[in-house]
Structures are given as C-alpha cells and as structure tokens.
Design a protein around this motif. Structure first.
Motif, PDB file in Angstrom:
ATOM      1  N   UNK A  80      -6.090  -0.479 -14.279  1.00 13.36           N
ATOM      2  CA  UNK A  80      -4.662  -0.567 -13.964  1.00 13.36           C
ATOM      3  C   UNK A  80      -4.335  -2.027 -13.665  1.00 13.36           C
ATOM      4  N   UNK A  81      -3.184  -2.483 -14.150  1.00 10.52           N
ATOM      5  CA  UNK A  81      -2.719  -3.839 -13.877  1.00 10.52           C
ATOM      6  C   UNK A  81      -1.521  -3.783 -12.936  1.00 10.52           C
ATOM      7  N   UNK A  82      -1.530  -4.656 -11.921  1.00 11.92           N
ATOM      8  CA  UNK A  82      -0.375  -4.802 -11.037  1.00 11.92           C
ATOM      9  C   UNK A  82       0.008  -6.280 -11.006  1.00 11.92           C
ATOM     10  N   UNK A  83       1.231  -6.576 -11.416  1.00  9.49           N
ATOM     11  CA  UNK A  83       1.752  -7.935 -11.353  1.00  9.49           C
ATOM     12  C   UNK A  83       2.826  -7.996 -10.282  1.00  9.49           C
ATOM     13  N   UNK A  84       2.726  -9.007  -9.421  1.00  8.96           N
ATOM     14  CA  UNK A  84       3.676  -9.150  -8.325  1.00  8.96           C
ATOM     15  C   UNK A  84       4.476 -10.436  -8.487  1.00  8.96           C
ATOM     16  N   UNK A  85       5.771 -10.295  -8.375  1.00  9.54           N
ATOM     17  CA  UNK A  85       6.686 -11.437  -8.311  1.00  9.54           C
ATOM     18  C   UNK A  85       7.167 -11.540  -6.869  1.00  9.54           C
ATOM     19  N   UNK A  86       6.838 -12.638  -6.201  1.00 14.77           N
ATOM     20  CA  UNK A  86       7.211 -12.824  -4.799  1.00 14.77           C
ATOM     21  C   UNK A  86       8.492 -13.632  -4.677  1.00 14.77           C
ATOM     22  N   UNK A  87       9.347 -13.201  -3.776  1.00 15.76           N
ATOM     23  CA  UNK A  87      10.583 -13.910  -3.496  1.00 15.76           C
ATOM     24  C   UNK A  87      10.809 -13.968  -1.987  1.00 15.76           C
ATOM     25  N   UNK A  88      11.352 -15.095  -1.535  1.00 20.72           N
ATOM     26  CA  UNK A  88      11.912 -15.160  -0.190  1.00 20.72           C
ATOM     27  C   UNK A  88      13.420 -15.222  -0.406  1.00 20.72           C
ATOM     28  N   UNK A  89      13.950 -16.447  -0.502  1.00 18.06           N
ATOM     29  CA  UNK A  89      15.361 -16.551  -0.894  1.00 18.06           C
ATOM     30  C   UNK A  89      15.500 -17.272  -2.228  1.00 18.06           C
ATOM     31  N   UNK A  90      14.387 -17.391  -2.970  1.00 14.52           N
ATOM     32  CA  UNK A  90      14.434 -18.033  -4.284  1.00 14.52           C
ATOM     33  C   UNK A  90      15.062 -17.095  -5.311  1.00 14.52           C
ATOM     34  N   UNK A  91      15.827 -17.643  -6.257  1.00 11.72           N
ATOM     35  CA  UNK A  91      16.450 -16.806  -7.295  1.00 11.72           C
ATOM     36  C   UNK A  91      15.465 -16.468  -8.402  1.00 11.72           C
ATOM     37  N   UNK A  97       0.831  -1.207   0.000  1.00 11.22           N
ATOM     38  CA  UNK A  97       0.000   0.000   0.000  1.00 11.22           C
ATOM     39  C   UNK A  97       0.865   1.255   0.000  1.00 11.22           C
ATOM     40  N   UNK A  98       1.961   1.222   0.749  1.00 10.92           N
ATOM     41  CA  UNK A  98       2.826   2.397   0.863  1.00 10.92           C
ATOM     42  C   UNK A  98       3.508   2.734  -0.458  1.00 10.92           C
ATOM     43  N   UNK A  99       3.995   1.702  -1.174  1.00 11.27           N
ATOM     44  CA  UNK A  99       4.754   1.991  -2.384  1.00 11.27           C
ATOM     45  C   UNK A  99       3.873   2.569  -3.490  1.00 11.27           C
ATOM     46  N   UNK A 100       2.574   2.273  -3.431  1.00  7.45           N
ATOM     47  CA  UNK A 100       1.647   2.784  -4.444  1.00  7.45           C
ATOM     48  C   UNK A 100       0.708   3.856  -3.882  1.00  7.45           C
ATOM     49  N   UNK A 154      -8.282   0.212 -10.306  1.00 13.37           N
ATOM     50  CA  UNK A 154      -8.750   1.390 -11.038  1.00 13.37           C
ATOM     51  C   UNK A 154      -8.071   2.614 -10.439  1.00 13.37           C
ATOM     52  N   UNK A 155      -7.771   3.602 -11.292  1.00 10.27           N
ATOM     53  CA  UNK A 155      -7.199   4.839 -10.781  1.00 10.27           C
ATOM     54  C   UNK A 155      -8.317   5.824 -10.433  1.00 10.27           C
ATOM     55  N   UNK A 157      -0.458   6.812  -5.947  1.00  6.22           N
ATOM     56  CA  UNK A 157      -1.174   6.491  -7.195  1.00  6.22           C
ATOM     57  C   UNK A 157      -2.688   6.486  -7.002  1.00  6.22           C
ATOM     58  N   UNK A 158      -3.114   6.428  -5.734  1.00  6.82           N
ATOM     59  CA  UNK A 158      -4.541   6.496  -5.388  1.00  6.82           C
ATOM     60  C   UNK A 158      -5.349   5.447  -6.159  1.00  6.82           C
ATOM     61  N   UNK A 159      -4.911   4.201  -6.034  1.00  8.84           N
ATOM     62  CA  UNK A 159      -5.577   3.116  -6.742  1.00  8.84           C
ATOM     63  C   UNK A 159      -6.658   2.462  -5.877  1.00  8.84           C
ATOM     64  N   UNK A 160      -7.657   1.947  -6.558  1.00  8.53           N
ATOM     65  CA  UNK A 160      -8.712   1.164  -5.904  1.00  8.53           C
ATOM     66  C   UNK A 160      -8.548  -0.286  -6.361  1.00  8.53           C
ATOM     67  N   UNK A 161      -8.231  -1.164  -5.414  1.00 11.87           N
ATOM     68  CA  UNK A 161      -7.924  -2.546  -5.744  1.00 11.87           C
ATOM     69  C   UNK A 161      -9.211  -3.370  -5.753  1.00 11.87           C
TER      70      UNK A 161
END
Length: 253
Positions: A103-114, A58-61, A96-97, A64-68
């Motif tokens: 608006x599209x948001x794609x997330x790539x999640x990592x812990x310690x995976x390369x 939420x903080x990083x966006x 939506x803005x 942008x005032x997005x509605x998820x």
C-alpha cells in the motif's frame, strides 16, 4: 522509536532518520532554512513524525488495518517522461494491508501554505517559457497530465491547483512502481489558529474533488477518506487500474 516504522532517506533502510536534525540535513525542504520554522509545515511534519505516528493519521486509516513499514520525507516520484520535476511527497509511506499487499500513502503537509499556482497561471508561464525557448515542453506536459487524469482536453482557464494534479499523479505512479493496487493521498494540515489561508485551501481541495469525481463528491470533510477513484486515461507511468483514495485530517499545534 515508539513504533516500528523506519524513517529513512529515499526509502533506504540503511540511511535512517532518528532526529529532527537528521530529518533536515538528510531531507532538506526546497526552501531550506526559510521553510524550517516552527509553525510551518516542513518542520511541523518532522516534529510530529520523527519519533511516532500522529494520532489523527492513525485514526483516519484505522479501519484499513495497515502495517506501516517505511517513511521518507521529501521523496520525489517521476510521473511522466518529461525533464520537469516529479511529485515531491512531503512524506511517502510504504505499508502493507492485512493480506500483506503493498500500500502507498502520500502525504501533502500544509500549515498556512497554499496549494500553489492554478492551471491557468501554469499555462501562462509555460507559454512564456515556450516564447523564450522553442524546445520547452512545459505546456505539453501540463496538457498531457490533465488528459490522463480527466480524460478530456484541458481547460486553459482552470482555477484548479496544479499541485493537486501532480500529487495525485505522483501517488499513482509510486503505487505502480511498488506493485501496489491501492494508494492513499492525504492532506495533513497543521492548525495553530484557523485563518483565511486554511479556508482557501479547503475551497481549492473541494474544487479539485468535485472536478476529479465528476461531481460525485462536492467536498471532503475533515477526518474523512473518499474513493476509490481511478483516473480516466492513464499512461505507462500513471495507469488507470490503481484504486486511489483521498482524505484529509488536521493536527493541532
């Protein structure tokens, strides 16, 4: 749910996900039970997203005032016409803005995976596949993806990570599919204790950012978003008129 965003399988509003149990059985990660462990990105994503939206996201966006509206784990987007696997989003979010534009948001999640294999290793594997089966188009697929993103002939010895190329392509392709002109690709890293794998991922992401931006940016800092970027050539599925932003943030576990 604390928020109003709908968690669901394949962005189907009627197939909701309301528990971690449903998250796993409806949207099982590739590695199945092997990936479904505390401290690994698949399960940590479920734990942090199933009931609410993580504050670092939420903080990083925030500005942008997005509605998820919708969120789906393990969502797959085709980004070319080949038979190979598409982009597997760890999370795909439809938003939506302020003007109700998609608006599209794609997330790539990592812990310690390369970030997976380099382009060089993928090319080598593709050449071996071609030797076994003359109908294999794996090498052509990689070369076309590279040209679409960078507008140049592929560097066969590149150490860029192939996963980052497909992630960008899939994010743009999904934006076109949903009628969006703006898309965000975010790397979400779960941190229990800083280690070498986290540092290696940082270097790989910085290398990609530098190449993708043609050295306009040389690195990406935590809790920052860079862009907009647009790809060099584009295709019918990954057009060059989508504004793409790339960012990263960390979630402490």
């Amino acid at each position: 749910m604390i928020d109003k965003m709908i968690r669901c399988k394949n962005l189907k509003e009627t197939d909701t996900i309301e528990t971690i149990h449903e998250w796993f059985y409806k949207c099982t990660p590739k590695g199945k039970e092997k990936q479904w462990k505390d401290g690994r990105s698949a399960k940590e994503t479920a734990k942090h997203w199933v009931h609410t939206i993580p504050k670092p996201f939420l903080d990083i966006l925030k500005d942008k005032h997005l509605r998820y509206e919708f969120c789906s784990p393990e969502y797959v987007t085709k980004f070319d016409a080949y038979k190979g696997e598409g982009r597997n989003h760890d999370l795909l979010i439809l938003a939506k803005d302020k003007k109700s534009n998609p608006i599209i948001v794609s997330i790539e999640s990592k812990a310690d995976e390369p970030f997976g294999e380099t382009i060089e290793k993928r090319i080598y594997a593709a050449e071996k596949a071609k030797n076994k089966n003359d109908n294999s188009k794996a090498k052509e697929r990689i070369k076309e993806l590279w040209f679409s993103l960078f507008g140049e002939e592929i560097d066969l010895k590149s150490t860029l990570k192939y996963q980052l190329l497909t992630a960008v392509a899939g994010t743009i392709a999904e934006a076109k599919k949903r009628g969006a002109t703006t898309a965000y690709f975010l790397i979400q890293t779960f941190i229990e204790q800083e280690n070498n794998n986290h540092q290696n991922n940082k270097k790989d992401l910085d290398n990609f950012i530098k190449y993708f931006s043609k050295s306009v940016y040389t690195n990406i800092e935590n809790n920052k978003i860079l862009g907009p970027f647009s790809i060099s050539k584009g295709t019918d599925l990954i057009p060059d008129n989508i504004e793409l932003f790339i960012g990263k943030y960390e979630v402490n576990i």
